[in-house]
Scaffold this active site. Structure first.
Site, PDB file in Angstrom:
ATOM      1  N   PRO A   1       0.982  -1.096   0.008  1.00 48.38           N
ATOM      2  CA  PRO A   1      -0.046   0.190  -0.099  1.00 48.38           C
ATOM      3  C   PRO A   1       1.040   1.174  -0.096  1.00 48.38           C
ATOM      4  CG  PRO A   1       0.045  -0.964   2.214  1.00 48.38           C
ATOM      5  CD  PRO A   1       0.888  -1.780   1.411  1.00 48.38           C
TER       6      PRO A   1
ATOM      7  N   ASP B   1       5.724   2.936   2.381  1.00 42.95           N
ATOM      8  CA  ASP B   1       4.766   1.591   2.569  1.00 42.95           C
ATOM      9  C   ASP B   1       3.925   2.098   3.802  1.00 42.95           C
ATOM     10  OD1 ASP B   1       3.468  -0.818   3.254  1.00 42.95           O
ATOM     11  OD2 ASP B   1       5.063  -2.053   2.887  1.00 42.95           O
ATOM     12  N   HIS B   2       2.631   2.312   3.667  1.00 47.25           N
ATOM     13  CA  HIS B   2       1.817   2.858   4.553  1.00 47.25           C
ATOM     14  C   HIS B   2       1.749   1.997   5.557  1.00 47.25           C
ATOM     15  CE1 HIS B   2      -0.582   5.750   6.306  1.00 47.25           C
ATOM     16  NE2 HIS B   2      -1.321   6.030   5.227  1.00 47.25           N
ATOM     17  N   ARG B   3       2.110   0.474   5.657  1.00 50.63           N
ATOM     18  CA  ARG B   3       1.983  -0.459   6.554  1.00 50.63           C
ATOM     19  C   ARG B   3       3.054  -0.040   7.771  1.00 50.63           C
ATOM     20  NH1 ARG B   3       2.657  -5.772   3.273  1.00 50.63           N
ATOM     21  NH2 ARG B   3       4.177  -4.442   2.374  1.00 50.63           N
ATOM     22  N   VAL B   4       4.044   0.603   7.317  1.00 47.37           N
ATOM     23  CA  VAL B   4       5.265   1.006   8.040  1.00 47.37           C
ATOM     24  C   VAL B   4       5.375   2.305   8.472  1.00 47.37           C
ATOM     25  CG1 VAL B   4       7.879   0.827   8.201  1.00 47.37           C
ATOM     26  CG2 VAL B   4       6.366  -1.141   7.270  1.00 47.37           C
TER      27      VAL B   4
END
Ligand code: CAO
Length: 572
Positions: free
Chosen positions: A370, A544-547
């Site tokens: 993402p 990375d929007h997860r991180v």
């Protein structure tokens, strides 16, 4: 309240068909037209709906039971007046199932008020030889079925087919049926494809070869029964017409018909809506029949990651480059197939090996991460002046310093300040790297390569520039070793030597961010009193929007800009 008997209606020539699914149980409230059970012959399965609303009092059939027209299915408690009115309707219509005290609406006829199905009469034998040459195979009379979907195509051009061999399967929301060929021959052309909607008379295929027109002493198909047209009126052989649903071979209910998973039409429809490949679902129903619970359980397992579909495994394995994927594993519509030659001259060239490999990686990274890109500008006027003077001073050394070397050092400083940008995801954990290996995208005649400057934090601008020059040359010459392309903790992709303003680079997994840089330009920048001409460098940071969160990305860019604006800050 009254108790009425629900019996199997006229289901054509189907007798002793197995109950393969019970869709209701005692105590269930059912609506009129709601399916009660599924029965199956060797060529078709159909759901038997209730003609009445009411509450199921008692089931009179069990899984595996064989039923025929008139068999008692269940007792239904209905409102008294409803029972009376239905009796009237049932009696008014010529009884398709005379013994039925209450007729159940036939799955095929769908309306209890329809005229009755024709009595099951053997179709006329017609063994008239037909001259060899192209023959049209059309959809026969399939009764009240309109716009039914082709859910399976069992043959392809070039296949030899026998008379009565099934060509396609069509399915409505209540029944599915196979449409066999009425003649032997070779399929010259198929006129339908999966998902097409067909009606009686539609052209299915062109058949070539000596053929014999429709088969003798076959029983009239259920679909034909549904039309309530006497068999004698069935379409004649003006064109070769495929006969309807035929019961010619013994059916083993533990084995799905060729290519057709063993499930009822409604379960198949349910699976299609969810994009579930039924062939991969293990059936827990009678004799391995796939139930809607099996489809739900399969979906849950895929969603939780416990299992992968075959298509997902295949696409992960082959990880095809760019247009090579058909998107099947993702439930996407197929990649468009276009005959470009129709629009003008074309030439086909295979992708280079590097493009295939990088394409597969880019595709995975683009789909699985993402990613968000923040764009920013930073003032490098002073840094560029320093770079130019440094290059002048070191003209004789043969080492030319470009902005990229400064960017690498500036990024290392930003990575130290914001360590999550120098991390990788490992399941639910983050791996923070204590090293600073910076990859840089290099454009080569064979495609994109990413050599890595190891331990950039420990190297000066000259050493980085020297290594970059060597690695870029090796990349262009196709001489980079694997060790020189692995281990990066962050990547920079610079198009500064070429041009452009901003772009959205794709993260090089398992890294979590990448910096894209374009060509700097002199721009008017307001200093509070006047516009000043400043050299501005466009930055595009993908993360990375997860991180990483947007705020952290903005801070990273701001900090990077501060360093590039005044490189002394790197010492602070
Ligand atoms: N703004 C203005 N000028 C710039 C600049 C910038 N941001 N970055 C570089 N330049 C100038 C350089 O100073 C050099 O100028 P001179 O020829 O006057 O000295 C010129 O552009 C060419 O630089 P370069 O590209 O040879 O050197 P580099 O260190 O900037 O880049 C390398 C090296 C290997 C990264 C580069 O050659 C390259 O391959 N870039 C393409 C990367 C790429 O394809 N990215 C896309 C990936 S996504 O598909």
């Amino acid at each position: 309240m009254a108790i009425i008997e629900i019996k199997v209606p006229d289901i054509g020539d189907f007798s002793d068909v197995a109950v393969i699914e019970l869709l209701v149980k005692p105590g269930d409230t059912v609506k009129a037209e709601q399916s009660l059970l599924t029965v199956e012959s060797d060529k078709a399965s159909m759901e038997i709906p209730s003609s009445h609303s009411g509450v199921v009092k008692e089931l009179k059939v069990a899984l595996g039971d064989k039923v025929s027209e008139g068999s008692l299915v269940l007792l239904l408690e209905v409102a008294a007046e409803s029972s009376a009115s239905h009796q009237a309707v049932a009696q008014a219509a010529p009884a398709p199932a005379a013994a039925a005290s209450v007729a159940v609406t036939s799955a095929a006829t769908t309306s209890a008020t329809n005229p009755p199905a024709a009595p099951a009469a053997p179709a006329q034998a017609a063994t008239t030889p037909v001259a060899s040459g192209p023959l049209e195979v059309r959809v026969p009379d399939i009764g009240d079925f309109h716009d039914v979907a082709v859910i399976e195509v069992m043959v392809k051009p070039g296949d030899s087919v026998k008379a009565e061999q099934s060509l396609i399967t069509v399915e409505s929301d209540k029944a599915s049926m196979e449409i066999p060929s009425s003649a032997a021959g070779v399929i010259k052309e198929l006129k339908v494809k999966l998902g097409d909607k067909v009606n009686m008379g539609d052209l299915l295929a062109i058949l070539e070869g000596t053929a014999v027109a429709a088969v003798a002493t076959v029983q009239a198909p259920v679909a034909e029964q549904a039309t309530n047209v006497p068999a004698a009126q069935a379409p004649a052989a003006a064109t070769l017409v495929a006969s309807g649903v035929l019961a010619t071979t013994a059916h083993n209910p533990t084995v799905a018909p060729i290519g057709l998973p063993h499930a009822s039409p409604s379960v198949r429809k349910f699976a299609r809506e969810l994009g579930v490949p039924l062939a991969e679902v293990k059936g827990t129903g009678l004799k391995g029949r796939i139930t809607d619970h099996d489809v739900q359980a399969f979906t849950r397992s895929v969603m939780s990651g416990a299992i992968q579909t075959v298509a997902a495994q295949a696409s992960a394995k082959s990880a095809p480059a760019s247009s090579g994927t058909d998107g099947a594993g993702l439930g996407l519509i197929p990649w468009p197939k276009v005959d470009f030659a129709k629009f003008g001259p074309v030439e086909r060239k295979e992708l280079s090996r590097i493009k295939k490999i990088s394409g597969a990686n880019l595709l995975r990274n683009a789909i699985m991460i993402p990613a968000v890109t923040n764009h920013d500008d930073c003032d490098i006027t002073d840094l560029e002046a320093f770079r130019v003077s440094t290059n002048k001073e070191n003209e004789k050394s043969g080492v030319k310093v470009t902005m990229l070397a400064f960017l690498i050092k500036a990024c290392v400083a930003a990575l130290k300040k914001y360590p999550e940008f120098n991390s990788s995801l490992d399941g639910d954990a983050l791996i923070y790297k204590q090293y600073y290996h910076i990859g840089f995208a290099a454009d080569t005649p064979n495609g994109l390569m990413v050599p890595v400057i190891k331990d950039a934090d420990k190297k000066g601008i000259f050493q980085i520039s020297t290594e970059m020059g060597e690695l870029a040359k090796k990349a262009r010459d196709g001489k980079l070793g694997p060790a020189e392309m692995t281990g990066a903790s962050f990547t920079i992709s610079s198009l500064g030597g070429i041009g452009g303003r901003y772009f959205t680079p794709i993260i090089n997994a398992p890294e979590v961010a990448i910096l894209g840089v374009c060509r700097s330009t002199i721009e008017p920048v307001w200093d509070g009193k006047a516009f000043q001409p400043r050299l501005m460098l466009p930055l595009s940071l993908t993360w990375d929007h997860r991180v990483i969160d947007g705020a952290a990305a903005a801070r990273f860019n701001v900090y990077l800009g501060q360093i590039l604006g005044d490189f002394r800050r790197i010492l602070l």
